[in-house]
Design a protein around this motif. Sequence first.
Motif, short mmCIF file in Angstrom:
data_model
loop_
_atom_site.label_atom_id
_atom_site.label_comp_id
_atom_site.label_asym_id
_atom_site.label_seq_id
_atom_site.Cartn_x
_atom_site.Cartn_y
_atom_site.Cartn_z
N LEU A 294 40.16 24.98 37.19
CA LEU A 294 40.22 24.86 35.75
C LEU A 294 39.51 26.05 35.11
O LEU A 294 38.39 26.41 35.49
CB LEU A 294 39.54 23.56 35.31
N GLY A 295 40.16 26.71 34.16
CA GLY A 295 39.57 27.84 33.45
C GLY A 295 39.69 29.17 34.16
O GLY A 295 39.31 30.20 33.60
N GLY B 174 43.56 18.22 36.99
CA GLY B 174 44.49 17.18 37.41
C GLY B 174 45.83 17.78 37.77
O GLY B 174 45.94 18.95 38.13
N THR B 175 46.87 16.99 37.65
CA THR B 175 48.21 17.43 38.02
C THR B 175 48.94 17.99 36.81
O THR B 175 49.01 17.35 35.77
CB THR B 175 49.01 16.26 38.61
N THR B 176 49.47 19.20 36.96
CA THR B 176 50.30 19.82 35.94
C THR B 176 51.63 20.19 36.59
O THR B 176 51.76 20.20 37.81
CB THR B 176 49.63 21.08 35.34
N ARG C 86 54.89 21.08 41.24
CA ARG C 86 53.66 20.34 40.95
C ARG C 86 52.47 21.21 41.32
O ARG C 86 52.40 21.74 42.43
CB ARG C 86 53.66 19.05 41.76
N ILE C 87 51.53 21.33 40.38
CA ILE C 87 50.33 22.12 40.61
C ILE C 87 49.12 21.23 40.39
O ILE C 87 48.98 20.60 39.34
CB ILE C 87 50.27 23.34 39.65
N ILE C 88 48.24 21.16 41.39
CA ILE C 88 47.01 20.37 41.27
C ILE C 88 45.88 21.32 40.88
O ILE C 88 45.54 22.23 41.62
CB ILE C 88 46.69 19.65 42.59
#
Length: 131
Positions: A31-32, A97-99, A119-121
């Motif tokens: 994230l980020g 999360g899941t994107t 799907r990208i976690i």
Amino acid sequence: MKLIVFFMLFWSQLALADELKVVVDPKEPLLGESFNVTFKVVTKNGTDPIINFNPQGLEVISRQETGISTRTSYINGRLSVERSISITYEMIANKSGTTYLKNINVELNGSKIKHPTVRIIVLKTARRAKD
């Protein structure tokens, strides 16, 4: 004998088809932090692909062509040219999360190539290495 001819025709049609691969690097981004999604298009014709997709929970920062390669082969009196184009999008995740990358379509030579949803976690923190 008919079965063999059928399979030969079937495989020859697959060899002529355009191909699309989508690779996420790293497979589980943080994230980020920015990460790359590379679209590799392999085609027999020389037009540039137009890539469309819907990034959910992701922000596209930049786009660049990272590679073009051409392979020419001459087999049994036939000249065959294959062109591979790699286009990389730099992205950043807005949430953990899941994107997903949805509705992936590539317009190439007047036809469309569809790719399944990717799907990208996205991890909040880095995973610890196993001892």
